[in-house]
Design a protein around this motif. Sequence first.
Motif, PDB file in Angstrom:
ATOM      1  N   ILE A 126       0.845  -1.204   0.000  1.00 10.42           N
ATOM      2  CA  ILE A 126       0.000   0.000   0.000  1.00 10.42           C
ATOM      3  C   ILE A 126       0.874   1.246   0.000  1.00 10.42           C
ATOM      4  CG2 ILE A 126      -1.646   1.324   1.368  1.00 10.42           C
ATOM      5  CD1 ILE A 126      -2.839  -1.330   2.301  1.00 10.42           C
ATOM      6  N   ALA A 127       1.919   1.223   0.835  1.00 17.70           N
ATOM      7  CA  ALA A 127       2.815   2.370   0.902  1.00 17.70           C
ATOM      8  C   ALA A 127       3.548   2.570  -0.427  1.00 17.70           C
ATOM      9  CB  ALA A 127       3.831   2.181   2.036  1.00 17.70           C
ATOM     10  N   GLN A 128       3.959   1.446  -1.061  1.00 19.74           N
ATOM     11  CA  GLN A 128       4.662   1.536  -2.334  1.00 19.74           C
ATOM     12  C   GLN A 128       3.751   2.082  -3.428  1.00 19.74           C
ATOM     13  OE1 GLN A 128       8.131   0.604  -2.830  1.00 19.74           O
ATOM     14  NE2 GLN A 128       7.610   1.959  -4.520  1.00 19.74           N
ATOM     15  N   ASN A 129       2.482   1.606  -3.438  1.00 17.76           N
ATOM     16  CA  ASN A 129       1.522   2.119  -4.415  1.00 17.76           C
ATOM     17  C   ASN A 129       1.280   3.605  -4.233  1.00 17.76           C
ATOM     18  OD1 ASN A 129       1.209  -0.360  -5.629  1.00 17.76           O
ATOM     19  ND2 ASN A 129      -0.570  -0.937  -4.399  1.00 17.76           N
ATOM     20  N   LYS A 130       1.163   4.011  -2.968  1.00 16.38           N
ATOM     21  CA  LYS A 130       0.962   5.436  -2.688  1.00 16.38           C
ATOM     22  C   LYS A 130       2.179   6.246  -3.125  1.00 16.38           C
ATOM     23  CE  LYS A 130      -0.280   8.658   0.996  1.00 16.38           C
ATOM     24  NZ  LYS A 130       0.753   9.639   0.637  1.00 16.38           N
ATOM     25  N   ALA A 131       3.379   5.683  -2.854  1.00 16.23           N
ATOM     26  CA  ALA A 131       4.601   6.375  -3.266  1.00 16.23           C
ATOM     27  C   ALA A 131       4.681   6.476  -4.779  1.00 16.23           C
ATOM     28  CB  ALA A 131       5.827   5.638  -2.713  1.00 16.23           C
ATOM     29  N   ASN A 132       4.280   5.397  -5.483  1.00 11.99           N
ATOM     30  CA  ASN A 132       4.287   5.431  -6.950  1.00 11.99           C
ATOM     31  C   ASN A 132       3.326   6.468  -7.489  1.00 11.99           C
ATOM     32  OD1 ASN A 132       6.218   3.457  -7.086  1.00 11.99           O
ATOM     33  ND2 ASN A 132       4.800   1.778  -7.507  1.00 11.99           N
ATOM     34  N   LYS A 133       2.120   6.534  -6.871  1.00 14.23           N
ATOM     35  CA  LYS A 133       1.147   7.547  -7.311  1.00 14.23           C
ATOM     36  C   LYS A 133       1.684   8.950  -7.077  1.00 14.23           C
ATOM     37  CE  LYS A 133      -2.966   4.689  -6.652  1.00 14.23           C
ATOM     38  NZ  LYS A 133      -4.240   4.515  -5.908  1.00 14.23           N
ATOM     39  N   ASP A 134       2.340   9.133  -5.894  1.00 15.17           N
ATOM     40  CA  ASP A 134       2.928  10.446  -5.602  1.00 15.17           C
ATOM     41  C   ASP A 134       4.032  10.767  -6.604  1.00 15.17           C
ATOM     42  OD1 ASP A 134       1.227  10.675  -3.466  1.00 15.17           O
ATOM     43  OD2 ASP A 134       2.682   9.987  -1.977  1.00 15.17           O
ATOM     44  N   ARG A 135       4.822   9.760  -6.978  1.00 15.02           N
ATOM     45  CA  ARG A 135       5.893   9.992  -7.942  1.00 15.02           C
ATOM     46  C   ARG A 135       5.332  10.330  -9.315  1.00 15.02           C
ATOM     47  NH1 ARG A 135      10.734   5.784  -7.748  1.00 15.02           N
ATOM     48  NH2 ARG A 135      11.637   7.461  -9.003  1.00 15.02           N
ATOM     49  N   LEU A 136       4.229   9.661  -9.678  1.00 19.01           N
ATOM     50  CA  LEU A 136       3.592   9.979 -10.955  1.00 19.01           C
ATOM     51  C   LEU A 136       3.083  11.408 -10.972  1.00 19.01           C
ATOM     52  CD1 LEU A 136       1.614   6.705 -11.762  1.00 19.01           C
ATOM     53  CD2 LEU A 136       3.564   7.635 -13.003  1.00 19.01           C
ATOM     54  N   LYS A 137       2.493  11.826  -9.843  1.00 19.69           N
ATOM     55  CA  LYS A 137       2.025  13.211  -9.765  1.00 19.69           C
ATOM     56  C   LYS A 137       3.200  14.181  -9.870  1.00 19.69           C
ATOM     57  CE  LYS A 137      -2.079  12.218  -6.949  1.00 19.69           C
ATOM     58  NZ  LYS A 137      -2.734  12.432  -5.639  1.00 19.69           N
ATOM     59  N   THR A 138       4.308  13.826  -9.200  1.00 20.69           N
ATOM     60  CA  THR A 138       5.496  14.682  -9.272  1.00 20.69           C
ATOM     61  C   THR A 138       6.039  14.740 -10.700  1.00 20.69           C
ATOM     62  OG1 THR A 138       6.071  14.087  -7.000  1.00 20.69           O
ATOM     63  CG2 THR A 138       7.818  15.034  -8.357  1.00 20.69           C
ATOM     64  N   LEU A 139       6.022  13.579 -11.366  1.00 20.48           N
ATOM     65  CA  LEU A 139       6.482  13.540 -12.752  1.00 20.48           C
ATOM     66  C   LEU A 139       5.617  14.419 -13.632  1.00 20.48           C
ATOM     67  CD1 LEU A 139       7.308   9.764 -13.294  1.00 20.48           C
ATOM     68  CD2 LEU A 139       8.908  11.644 -12.996  1.00 20.48           C
ATOM     69  N   GLN A 140       4.295  14.361 -13.391  1.00 20.91           N
ATOM     70  CA  GLN A 140       3.400  15.190 -14.190  1.00 20.91           C
ATOM     71  C   GLN A 140       3.694  16.675 -13.981  1.00 20.91           C
ATOM     72  OE1 GLN A 140      -0.427  13.069 -13.046  1.00 20.91           O
ATOM     73  NE2 GLN A 140      -0.863  13.640 -15.149  1.00 20.91           N
ATOM     74  N   LYS A 141       3.892  17.035 -12.719  1.00 19.50           N
ATOM     75  CA  LYS A 141       4.148  18.448 -12.430  1.00 19.50           C
ATOM     76  C   LYS A 141       5.480  18.909 -13.022  1.00 19.50           C
ATOM     77  CE  LYS A 141       1.448  18.620  -8.144  1.00 19.50           C
ATOM     78  NZ  LYS A 141       1.488  18.833  -6.689  1.00 19.50           N
ATOM     79  N   SER A 142       6.514  18.036 -12.871  1.00 17.20           N
ATOM     80  CA  SER A 142       7.816  18.427 -13.409  1.00 17.20           C
ATOM     81  C   SER A 142       7.807  18.456 -14.938  1.00 17.20           C
ATOM     82  CB  SER A 142       8.901  17.471 -12.909  1.00 17.20           C
ATOM     83  OG  SER A 142       8.646  16.177 -13.388  1.00 17.20           O
ATOM     84  N   ALA A 143       6.994  17.576 -15.511  1.00 17.28           N
ATOM     85  CA  ALA A 143       6.942  17.526 -16.971  1.00 17.28           C
ATOM     86  C   ALA A 143       6.136  18.674 -17.558  1.00 17.28           C
ATOM     87  CB  ALA A 143       6.335  16.198 -17.416  1.00 17.28           C
ATOM     88  N   GLU A 144       5.249  19.263 -16.747  1.00 16.24           N
ATOM     89  CA  GLU A 144       4.441  20.370 -17.260  1.00 16.24           C
ATOM     90  C   GLU A 144       5.303  21.553 -17.702  1.00 16.24           C
ATOM     91  OE1 GLU A 144       1.727  21.223 -14.159  1.00 16.24           O
ATOM     92  OE2 GLU A 144       0.416  19.507 -14.593  1.00 16.24           O
ATOM     93  N   THR A 145       6.483  21.666 -17.079  1.00 17.70           N
ATOM     94  CA  THR A 145       7.368  22.773 -17.448  1.00 17.70           C
ATOM     95  C   THR A 145       7.905  22.621 -18.873  1.00 17.70           C
ATOM     96  OG1 THR A 145       9.261  21.603 -16.528  1.00 17.70           O
ATOM     97  CG2 THR A 145       8.092  23.091 -15.059  1.00 17.70           C
ATOM     98  N   PHE A 146       7.823  21.404 -19.407  1.00 17.22           N
ATOM     99  CA  PHE A 146       8.325  21.148 -20.758  1.00 17.22           C
ATOM    100  C   PHE A 146       7.232  21.255 -21.823  1.00 17.22           C
ATOM    101  CE2 PHE A 146      11.278  19.115 -17.942  1.00 17.22           C
ATOM    102  CZ  PHE A 146      12.509  19.270 -18.530  1.00 17.22           C
TER     103      PHE A 146
END
Length: 233
Positions: A126-146
């Motif tokens: 559960i913690a890993q899934n939550k971390a993956n979802k958080d990482r995906l959100k972070t990736l989306q935010k960081s990628a928005e700059t591009f």
Amino acid sequence: MACITHSSVPGQLEKTLKQVRSKLLNQCIEETYTTEITERKQAHKDAIKSYTDTCSKKYKEDELLFENFQTCRNDIEHQNVLVKEKMNEMSRILLDMQDKEKQKDDLITSIQQLREEQARKKDLMIAQNKANKDRLKTLQKSAETFEIRLRLEIRKPQGKPEQLQFVFRNINHKDLECPYTFILWLNAEGEYTVISCDPPLECMPQLEKKVRETNNFSAFLANVRKEFAALNL
């Protein structure tokens, strides 16, 4: 009148009539015999065909019967093996039951440890899934700059929330709208994994390995776009 009443004429006429009659009779007999032979040949041919068809049908039936018999035989052998295995298993169970009381405490302890281990793995998942979802959100935010500068579009494939599709444009000078895409997935260990790339890049495994080591996703996107652009040189 002398010619007509000549004594040899009736004899010759009778002889001629006999020859004609004999010839016609032989012809009739020959035609009758030929017809009978033809009919007999046809009847024999039909009989042979009927017999052949009957034999062929019987052969197929026997062959199917043999296959069914073989199948039943194999099933029986398989069932015998299963019965033997079950009997052996029952023997082992009976032997195990003899020390059941002695092993009871150890069994309860093992079950408790197993439950604790399962609970720990479940919490970790559960913690890993939550971390993956958080990482995906972070990736989306960081990628928005591009998105504006690199004409990068980020999509979520339907029904696959753990994946992201990256679509680059403005790469092909002949067709600025031509898409260059790859799909990124976060595996169970939280590592970046590229599961598809169009057009394919030979260096993608190296880029994938590098972003896993550095965790610098911005540099990864820039390098992927650079390699896509190099395909048009």
